[in-house]
Write a protein that holds these residues in place. Structure first.
Motif, PDB file in Angstrom:
ATOM      1  N   LEU A   1      36.219  36.035  40.377  1.00 18.70           N
ATOM      2  CA  LEU A   1      35.791  36.867  41.500  1.00 18.70           C
ATOM      3  C   LEU A   1      34.288  36.735  41.668  1.00 18.70           C
ATOM      4  O   LEU A   1      33.533  36.898  40.711  1.00 18.70           O
ATOM      5  CB  LEU A   1      36.150  38.334  41.238  1.00 18.70           C
ATOM      6  CG  LEU A   1      35.537  39.380  42.179  1.00 18.70           C
ATOM      7  CD1 LEU A   1      36.138  39.261  43.587  1.00 18.70           C
ATOM      8  CD2 LEU A   1      35.734  40.794  41.631  1.00 18.70           C
ATOM      9  N   GLY A   2      33.850  36.463  42.902  1.00 20.65           N
ATOM     10  CA  GLY A   2      32.435  36.460  43.217  1.00 20.65           C
ATOM     11  C   GLY A   2      32.059  37.743  43.935  1.00 20.65           C
ATOM     12  O   GLY A   2      32.702  38.126  44.920  1.00 20.65           O
ATOM     13  N   ILE A   3      31.038  38.439  43.437  1.00 19.67           N
ATOM     14  CA  ILE A   3      30.508  39.642  44.079  1.00 19.67           C
ATOM     15  C   ILE A   3      29.209  39.245  44.769  1.00 19.67           C
ATOM     16  O   ILE A   3      28.240  38.848  44.115  1.00 19.67           O
ATOM     17  CB  ILE A   3      30.281  40.763  43.058  1.00 19.67           C
ATOM     18  CG1 ILE A   3      31.610  41.135  42.390  1.00 19.67           C
ATOM     19  CG2 ILE A   3      29.664  41.987  43.727  1.00 19.67           C
ATOM     20  CD1 ILE A   3      31.472  42.147  41.269  1.00 19.67           C
TER      21      ILE A   3
ATOM     22  N   VAL B   1      29.337  30.832  44.540  1.00 16.54           N
ATOM     23  CA  VAL B   1      30.580  31.602  44.591  1.00 16.54           C
ATOM     24  C   VAL B   1      31.712  30.739  45.137  1.00 16.54           C
ATOM     25  O   VAL B   1      32.836  30.761  44.623  1.00 16.54           O
ATOM     26  CB  VAL B   1      30.392  32.869  45.451  1.00 16.54           C
ATOM     27  CG1 VAL B   1      31.723  33.565  45.711  1.00 16.54           C
ATOM     28  CG2 VAL B   1      29.416  33.831  44.763  1.00 16.54           C
ATOM     29  N   GLU B   2      31.395  29.965  46.163  1.00 16.60           N
ATOM     30  CA  GLU B   2      32.421  29.096  46.759  1.00 16.60           C
ATOM     31  C   GLU B   2      32.931  28.075  45.751  1.00 16.60           C
ATOM     32  O   GLU B   2      34.117  27.746  45.728  1.00 16.60           O
ATOM     33  CB  GLU B   2      31.826  28.395  47.985  1.00 16.60           C
ATOM     34  CG  GLU B   2      32.853  27.751  48.885  1.00 16.60           C
ATOM     35  CD  GLU B   2      32.266  27.367  50.225  1.00 16.60           C
ATOM     36  OE1 GLU B   2      33.053  27.203  51.177  1.00 16.60           O
ATOM     37  OE2 GLU B   2      31.033  27.234  50.332  1.00 16.60           O
TER      38      GLU B   2
ATOM     39  N   GLU C   1      37.761  32.074  43.054  1.00 17.58           N
ATOM     40  CA  GLU C   1      38.931  32.095  43.942  1.00 17.58           C
ATOM     41  C   GLU C   1      38.863  33.263  44.925  1.00 17.58           C
ATOM     42  O   GLU C   1      39.358  33.180  46.038  1.00 17.58           O
ATOM     43  CB  GLU C   1      40.214  32.256  43.124  1.00 17.58           C
ATOM     44  CG  GLU C   1      40.478  31.172  42.113  1.00 17.58           C
ATOM     45  CD  GLU C   1      41.488  31.641  41.095  1.00 17.58           C
ATOM     46  OE1 GLU C   1      42.689  31.647  41.443  1.00 17.58           O
ATOM     47  OE2 GLU C   1      41.094  32.021  39.981  1.00 17.58           O
ATOM     48  N   HIS C   2      38.275  34.378  44.472  1.00 22.14           N
ATOM     49  CA  HIS C   2      38.212  35.595  45.270  1.00 22.14           C
ATOM     50  C   HIS C   2      36.758  35.988  45.474  1.00 22.14           C
ATOM     51  O   HIS C   2      35.892  35.674  44.650  1.00 22.14           O
ATOM     52  CB  HIS C   2      38.962  36.735  44.579  1.00 22.14           C
ATOM     53  CG  HIS C   2      40.378  36.401  44.228  1.00 22.14           C
ATOM     54  ND1 HIS C   2      41.419  36.520  45.123  1.00 22.14           N
ATOM     55  CD2 HIS C   2      40.931  35.911  43.092  1.00 22.14           C
ATOM     56  CE1 HIS C   2      42.549  36.140  44.549  1.00 22.14           C
ATOM     57  NE2 HIS C   2      42.275  35.762  43.311  1.00 22.14           N
TER      58      HIS C   2
ATOM     59  N   GLU D   1      33.904  43.402  52.946  1.00 19.65           N
ATOM     60  CA  GLU D   1      34.898  42.342  53.125  1.00 19.65           C
ATOM     61  C   GLU D   1      35.294  41.821  51.752  1.00 19.65           C
ATOM     62  O   GLU D   1      34.447  41.683  50.867  1.00 19.65           O
ATOM     63  CB  GLU D   1      34.313  41.202  53.966  1.00 19.65           C
ATOM     64  CG  GLU D   1      35.326  40.186  54.427  1.00 19.65           C
ATOM     65  CD  GLU D   1      34.847  39.373  55.638  1.00 19.65           C
ATOM     66  OE1 GLU D   1      35.655  38.588  56.148  1.00 19.65           O
ATOM     67  OE2 GLU D   1      33.680  39.532  56.067  1.00 19.65           O
ATOM     68  N   GLN D   2      36.583  41.558  51.549  1.00 26.92           N
ATOM     69  CA  GLN D   2      37.025  40.937  50.314  1.00 26.92           C
ATOM     70  C   GLN D   2      38.361  40.237  50.529  1.00 26.92           C
ATOM     71  O   GLN D   2      39.121  40.560  51.444  1.00 26.92           O
ATOM     72  CB  GLN D   2      37.132  41.967  49.182  1.00 26.92           C
ATOM     73  CG  GLN D   2      38.149  43.074  49.352  1.00 26.92           C
ATOM     74  CD  GLN D   2      37.995  44.121  48.256  1.00 26.92           C
ATOM     75  OE1 GLN D   2      37.533  45.227  48.496  1.00 26.92           O
ATOM     76  NE2 GLN D   2      38.399  43.792  47.041  1.00 26.92           N
ATOM     77  N   GLY D   3      38.611  39.245  49.671  1.00 30.06           N
ATOM     78  CA  GLY D   3      39.825  38.460  49.790  1.00 30.06           C
ATOM     79  C   GLY D   3      39.620  37.106  49.137  1.00 30.06           C
ATOM     80  O   GLY D   3      38.738  36.927  48.293  1.00 30.06           O
ATOM     81  N   LEU D   4      40.447  36.140  49.500  1.00 31.38           N
ATOM     82  CA  LEU D   4      40.280  34.787  48.993  1.00 31.38           C
ATOM     83  C   LEU D   4      38.942  34.228  49.467  1.00 31.38           C
ATOM     84  O   LEU D   4      38.570  34.403  50.628  1.00 31.38           O
ATOM     85  CB  LEU D   4      41.420  33.897  49.473  1.00 31.38           C
ATOM     86  CG  LEU D   4      42.816  34.215  48.915  1.00 31.38           C
ATOM     87  CD1 LEU D   4      43.870  33.375  49.621  1.00 31.38           C
ATOM     88  CD2 LEU D   4      42.865  33.975  47.411  1.00 31.38           C
TER      89      LEU D   4
END
Length: 260
Positions: A46-48, A219-220, A224-225, A236-239
């Motif tokens: 997960l990228g924040i 992050v990319e 994955e998220h 905003e959050q998701g894949l």
């Protein structure tokens, strides 16, 4: 006529490795995080994302149980970490480790780096020879020679110190690593090397990763998220491929436009 064998109903799914529900944090009455929900399964990343002051590092500290939230829960494998007895929380910390922005945060300048790297092993019942073997393994994992253990932090470059900090996080064989801006203190050329190292470790070790960063390409590449923070709120959050490939929120769109 043979009767069909009844199928066995599936068992309950395991809880996510990491989750947060209704998470909020206030300092002196000022709200810096509110309404955060997230979850991460074993092996996922997960990228924040967000600008400075968005609440990213505060969220990282809450996920690590380094602070107690003003509201909400942080769950490790389904258990509220702030409700765990102190002894159990201490034992769980072997499975959840952190990499800080500044390697000096985890490498005592007065200690040889071998001592700093193996310090978290006090959480595990290991014999001295096992500790020594684990030190050799993690130094090899971050592509440093065994004799690095005998040197002091000031004898290494910034990129090497971050490798040592990653080795320290790996030494307990964690299930989850939270990395808080691990690239921002490094030169651009070194950042690419550390990114490659983190990606390789994810694939090889199967470790879950939370990457706190304002670096969208990082992050990319690694996650994955993605979760986008603005003024302490998840807008905003998701894949990752959807959040960064086709952003819905104007703030995410603005972050991407700034890179163009």
């Amino acid at each position: 006529m043979t009767q069909p064998t009844p199928s066995t109903p599936p068992g309950p799914l395991p809880p996510p490795l990491l989750a947060a529900h209704h998470l909020a944090q206030r300092y002196d009455g000022r709200e810096v995080l509110r309404g955060i929900h997230l979850q991460l399964a074993a092996g996922e990343s997960l990228g924040i994302i967000g600008e400075s002051g968005a609440g990213k590092s505060t969220l990282a500290r809450l996920l690590m149980a380094l602070e107690r939230p003003s509201q909400g829960q942080v769950l490790w494998s389904g258990d509220d970490v702030n409700a765990l007895p102190a002894a159990e929380l201490r034992a769980r910390r072997a499975r959840v480790q952190m990499v800080f922005q500044d390697p000096y945060s985890s490498l005592d300048p007065r200690w040889r780096v071998g001592r700093s790297i193996t310090e978290p092993l006090h959480l595990l019942p290991l014999e001295p020879d096992q500790r020594e073997q684990r030190l050799k393994e993690v130094l090899a994992a971050v592509q440093l020679e065994p004799d690095a253990a005998q040197r002091f932090p000031h004898q290494f470059s910034g990129g090497q110190r971050q490798r040592l900090a990653i080795a320290r996080a790996l030494v307990t064989r964690p299930s989850l690593i939270v990395a808080d801006e691990p690239l921002s203190a490094l030169d651009v050329s070194v950042q690419a090397q550390i990114l490659d190292l983190l990606r390789d470790l994810q694939r090889r070790e199967g470790i879950s990763l939370v990457l706190v960063s304002h670096d969208l390409p990082a992050v990319e590449l690694l996650c994955e998220h993605a979760l986008v923070l603005r003024h302490g709120e998840a807008v905003e959050q998701g894949l990752t491929r959807e959040v960064l490939g086709d952003p819905r929120h104007a703030y995410t769109q603005a972050l991407l436009a700034a890179l163009a």
